[in-house]
Design a protein around this motif. Structure first.
Motif, mmCIF file in Angstrom:
data_model
loop_
_atom_site.group_PDB
_atom_site.id
_atom_site.type_symbol
_atom_site.label_atom_id
_atom_site.label_comp_id
_atom_site.label_asym_id
_atom_site.label_seq_id
_atom_site.Cartn_x
_atom_site.Cartn_y
_atom_site.Cartn_z
ATOM 1 N N TRP A 17 3.408 -5.550 35.825
ATOM 2 C CA TRP A 17 3.733 -4.849 34.578
ATOM 3 C C TRP A 17 2.496 -4.121 34.074
ATOM 4 O O TRP A 17 1.363 -4.495 34.329
ATOM 5 C CB TRP A 17 4.255 -5.810 33.519
ATOM 6 C CG TRP A 17 3.439 -7.065 33.355
ATOM 7 C CD1 TRP A 17 3.602 -8.242 34.001
ATOM 8 C CD2 TRP A 17 2.301 -7.242 32.487
ATOM 9 N NE1 TRP A 17 2.650 -9.148 33.605
ATOM 10 C CE2 TRP A 17 1.851 -8.568 32.671
ATOM 11 C CE3 TRP A 17 1.651 -6.424 31.579
ATOM 12 C CZ2 TRP A 17 0.770 -9.093 31.984
ATOM 13 C CZ3 TRP A 17 0.564 -6.935 30.889
ATOM 14 C CH2 TRP A 17 0.133 -8.267 31.093
ATOM 15 N N GLN A 19 0.218 -2.612 30.972
ATOM 16 C CA GLN A 19 -0.045 -2.800 29.536
ATOM 17 C C GLN A 19 0.207 -1.510 28.774
ATOM 18 O O GLN A 19 -0.201 -0.439 29.211
ATOM 19 C CB GLN A 19 -1.492 -3.233 29.327
ATOM 20 C CG GLN A 19 -1.688 -4.716 29.501
ATOM 21 C CD GLN A 19 -3.071 -5.160 29.073
ATOM 22 O OE1 GLN A 19 -3.518 -6.235 29.407
ATOM 23 N NE2 GLN A 19 -3.749 -4.323 28.316
ATOM 24 N N VAL A 24 5.019 -0.600 23.445
ATOM 25 C CA VAL A 24 5.744 -1.821 23.115
ATOM 26 C C VAL A 24 6.029 -1.884 21.618
ATOM 27 O O VAL A 24 7.146 -2.164 21.185
ATOM 28 C CB VAL A 24 4.932 -3.059 23.556
ATOM 29 C CG1 VAL A 24 5.529 -4.318 22.975
ATOM 30 C CG2 VAL A 24 4.894 -3.139 25.079
ATOM 31 N N SER A 27 8.695 0.551 20.784
ATOM 32 C CA SER A 27 9.985 0.094 21.312
ATOM 33 C C SER A 27 10.578 -1.001 20.432
ATOM 34 O O SER A 27 11.769 -1.001 20.114
ATOM 35 C CB SER A 27 9.786 -0.424 22.743
ATOM 36 O OG SER A 27 10.895 -1.177 23.147
ATOM 37 N N THR A 53 15.089 -4.414 23.201
ATOM 38 C CA THR A 53 13.744 -3.930 23.516
ATOM 39 C C THR A 53 13.499 -3.943 25.015
ATOM 40 O O THR A 53 14.154 -4.658 25.745
ATOM 41 C CB THR A 53 12.713 -4.844 22.824
ATOM 42 O OG1 THR A 53 12.934 -4.781 21.428
ATOM 43 C CG2 THR A 53 11.305 -4.418 23.124
ATOM 44 N N THR A 55 10.824 -5.082 26.081
ATOM 45 C CA THR A 55 10.015 -6.290 26.311
ATOM 46 C C THR A 55 10.731 -7.543 25.786
ATOM 47 O O THR A 55 11.937 -7.564 25.695
ATOM 48 C CB THR A 55 8.650 -6.167 25.623
ATOM 49 O OG1 THR A 55 8.859 -6.065 24.220
ATOM 50 C CG2 THR A 55 7.918 -4.959 26.126
ATOM 51 N N SER A 56 9.960 -8.543 25.494
ATOM 52 C CA SER A 56 10.545 -9.849 25.156
ATOM 53 C C SER A 56 10.318 -10.240 23.695
ATOM 54 O O SER A 56 9.554 -9.606 22.970
ATOM 55 C CB SER A 56 9.935 -10.926 26.044
ATOM 56 O OG SER A 56 8.572 -11.085 25.699
ATOM 57 N N MET A 59 6.771 -10.752 22.305
ATOM 58 C CA MET A 59 5.998 -9.608 21.833
ATOM 59 C C MET A 59 6.238 -9.307 20.364
ATOM 60 O O MET A 59 5.342 -8.861 19.655
ATOM 61 C CB MET A 59 6.344 -8.370 22.674
ATOM 62 C CG MET A 59 5.832 -8.435 24.074
ATOM 63 S SD MET A 59 4.020 -8.463 24.146
ATOM 64 C CE MET A 59 3.694 -10.223 24.181
#
Lengths: 220, 220
Positions: A17, A19, A24, A27, A53, A55-56, A59
């Motif tokens: 992944w 950075q 992020v 998002s 999102t 991401t998770s 985050m």
DNA sequence: GACCAAATGAACCAACTGGTACAATTTACC
DNA sequence: GGTAAATTGTACCAGTTGGTTCATTTGGTC
């Protein structure tokens, strides 16, 4: 809105992944906006935001601390936007009556075009604007729109176009009310009266009525 | 509202509790109204409503099925009230301009005096008026206020007091918007502009402005 | 006073929800 | 290429929440 592109820098090797803090953040903010606007603060689900999102959930808490922190960030972003809009108004060159009519029209359009903003303000008012009060960002600015209105209004009075004795805030509240209400109460108006104020064949008439009403309020 | 008294019938023996379906219903509805108005549908906690009630959570589900059923009941009650208010208006005897000014004033006052109603309408709009749509009770009535306004307006046009060409709904929406907005957005207005529109020394001026604005909208 | 439907009480529960512990990976910088 | 700080993934959890189960009481009716 301006550049949604997440801009993943060209990676040398092949990391699992990349950075991208800013990407992020954005998002998450966008997903959060959608969720909060739709379900309110208490109705919104953090897991749902996380799912929307790239991401998770991890985050979200990393960048925004907690659910309210995220909510506050969304609110601040929206107020930033409308402030930029208000600053972007360039009405100085116009005669007072035209300037005021144009301002009313712009304000009406901004609300009609940004129901998300309207809903967020409603939600925040349900919460007694507690988060507006907390936010350090928001406390610092604003009021510029009142200055704009005052200037136009006083110019109009001096030119004999407007009647004297009105408050700039009162004028602003009238413009806002007539712009806000159709959007905020669109659903209930539709249910109760069977008219969809957002429909393209009804909105323009309502817009004209709003502008007329404001101008009639001001003239002798 | 009319008789809060729970009327426990004189008991013969000494029952640990007295049956009182209507009283229980009303008690639950009032507690629910307070909780929903303060926290919204998703923010409200059934346990909290139960705690505010004289009875138990069990009874909420016994009488109202589920949380949404209770919410719907609260909404319906509030719409019942405002409908009664609208029906209670007796403006027929007045000349059109006075009637309309009085109607605007009454509407303004009703909103100012019933922030709970305003908040509930906001909350329902956040939910896209889904429960208004579901409710069988609400679908049947309403529109009376539009008829009242139309009658007054047409009388005013006939008498040469008002300009022709306006829609009754447009007039109503203007009155509503100017009455609703100060209450619905009171918290954010206060945060952003530092003015509390509900304060007793500010409200009357806003009221007068609202009435004036409506009358100026109507006159030639 | 026996009977039954309506009304009520108290404890309980499965699912959800905001939030976290524990690592692992990436990147800037030297 | 070594090191530390910044960033991200995975699995997990404790408290909350809407809703229910089961049993009991009350009040009208015959």
């Amino acid at each position: 809105m301006e550049k949604t592109d997440t801009a993943p820098r060209p990676d040398r090797k092949s990391p699992s992944w990349t950075q991208d803090p800013e990407g992020v953040r954005r998002s998450i903010l966008e997903a959060a906006r959608i969720e909060f606007v739709e379900h309110g603060l208490s109705g919104a689900r953090v897991d749902e935001i996380a799912a929307k999102t790239a991401t998770s959930k991890r985050m979200i808490y990393y960048y925004f601390g907690d659910k309210e922190g995220l909510y506050r960030a969304v609110i601040e972003e929206m107020y930033d936007r409308i402030r930029r809009f208000e600053r972007g108004l360039d009405l100085g060159a116009l005669p007072p009556d035209e300037a005021m009519a144009k301002l009313a029209g712009f304000t009406f359009d901004y609300h009609a075009d940004n129901p998300d903003f309207v809903r967020m303000v409603m939600i925040e008012n349900i919460h007694h604007a507690r988060h507006l009060a907390t936010s350090t960002k928001i406390a610092t600015l604003n009021l510029s729109i009142i200055d704009v209105i005052r200037e136009i209004y006083e110019g109009g009075v001096a030119a004999g176009l407007f009647r004297p004795g009105l408050e700039a805030l009162d004028i602003h509240l009238t413009i806002s009310a007539l712009s806000f209400y159709n959007v905020s109460n669109r659903a209930s108006i539709r249910q109760v009266f069977g008219h969809d104020m957002g429909a393209p064949d009804i909105l323009p008439q309502r817009r004209q009525t709003a502008i007329d009403t404001v101008m009639r309020m001001l003239r002798h």
